[in-house]
Design an enzyme around this catalytic site. Structure first.
Site, short mmCIF file in Angstrom:
data_model
loop_
_atom_site.label_atom_id
_atom_site.label_comp_id
_atom_site.label_asym_id
_atom_site.label_seq_id
_atom_site.Cartn_x
_atom_site.Cartn_y
_atom_site.Cartn_z
N SER A 1 6.20 6.74 4.85
CA SER A 1 7.40 6.97 4.04
C SER A 1 7.09 8.02 2.99
CB SER A 1 7.84 5.67 3.34
OG SER A 1 8.85 5.93 2.39
N TYR B 1 5.23 -1.14 -2.10
CA TYR B 1 5.68 -0.51 -0.86
C TYR B 1 5.11 0.91 -0.76
CZ TYR B 1 8.78 1.61 2.59
OH TYR B 1 9.29 2.28 3.68
#
Length: 266
Positions: free
Chosen positions: A146, A159
């Protein structure tokens, strides 16, 4: 699978997190390219429905392997499949999750579960398949990261940390495995419209505009076909990544200094 019109065996693709979203879209695209599939996810019913549809539409062979990758025994089942099934030539390490809220509001157990899924399972599955691919001298490992792994400013601390791990792991594996014939790609999506947001606890009705999952996977596959090491579909100015990468490499000689930098000495 060996096609009648092609004597070359097309490698089977194992995809984690394959029941919905990015994983299901990868399954669709690889099936339409003629690859047999092994689909891994927790939701067996959805996997079965996807497998049935793709079999009917494309004629490829599809195995369904239900597994929760946060459970070591189920993760081990997938690892064994990757080690022992010589047909599998590509791993799409897609399974992952998010976690809403600030770090101080997230439970320690939730943090541990997120790290286990987003990093431990990715590393273990890559570790399971890499020796076989390297010995054969061909194959591919695709790790879905990501852009958050490059952007602590976005506030998704745990995350983002897991996705930074995925990027580093991919780049390191590319250096190690590339000379052995194994291609490694890190894909760094930005916000993509999938069910991940709802499962993470977000109110989907209030979410901002996001990239369509079909556009995301098609862009990632363009990078795959071009053998990019890092594919960032939302980044329009590729020179920015090259500058970032170049600045990092420019620091490497300095890491060998045996004296602290002057700014740290009296």
């Amino acid at each position: 699978m060996r096609r009648k019109d092609n004597p070359i065996t097309i490698p089977t693709v194992l995809i984690t997190g394959a029941s919905t979203g990015i994983g299901a879209t990868y399954a669709d695209r690889f099936a339409r390219r003629g690859h047999d599939l092994v689909l891994v996810a927790r939701d067996a019913a959805r996997l079965d429905a996807l497998a049935t549809r793709l079999k009917n539409e494309t004629g490829v062979a599809i195995d369904v392997l239900p597994a929760d990758l946060t459970h070591r025994d189920q993760l081990a089942t997938v690892e064994t499949r990757l080690r022992e099934d010589d047909r599998i030539g590509t791993l799409i390490n897609n399974a992952g999750a998010g976690l809403v809220g600030s770090f101080v509001d997230q439970s320690t157990d939730a943090v541990e579960d997120l790290i286990a899924l987003n990093t431990l399972s990715v590393a273990r599955l890559a570790s399971a398949v890499a020796p076989r691919l390297a010995k054969r001298g061909e194959g591919a490992i695709v790790n879905i990261g990501s852009v958050v792994g490059l952007a602590p400013e976005l506030g998704m601390t745990v995350y983002g940390a897991t996705k930074a791990f995925v990027l580093f792991l991919s780049q390191g594996l590319a250096i190690e495995l590339g000379p052995k014939g194994v291609y490694v790609q890190a894909v760094l999506p930005a916000a993509t419209r999938t069910e991940l947001w709802g499962r993470a606890g977000a109110d989907e009705a209030t979410l901002p505009p996001m990239m369509d999952v079909n556009a995301l996977v098609d862009a990632a596959l363009a990078g795959f076909d071009g053998r990019e090491g890092v594919t960032i579909p939302p980044l329009h100015d590729a020179d920015l990544w090259q500058a970032f990468h170049g600045a990092r490499q420019a620091m490497l000689p300095g890491f060998g200094a045996i004296e602290p930098a002057p700014r740290y000495t009296a």
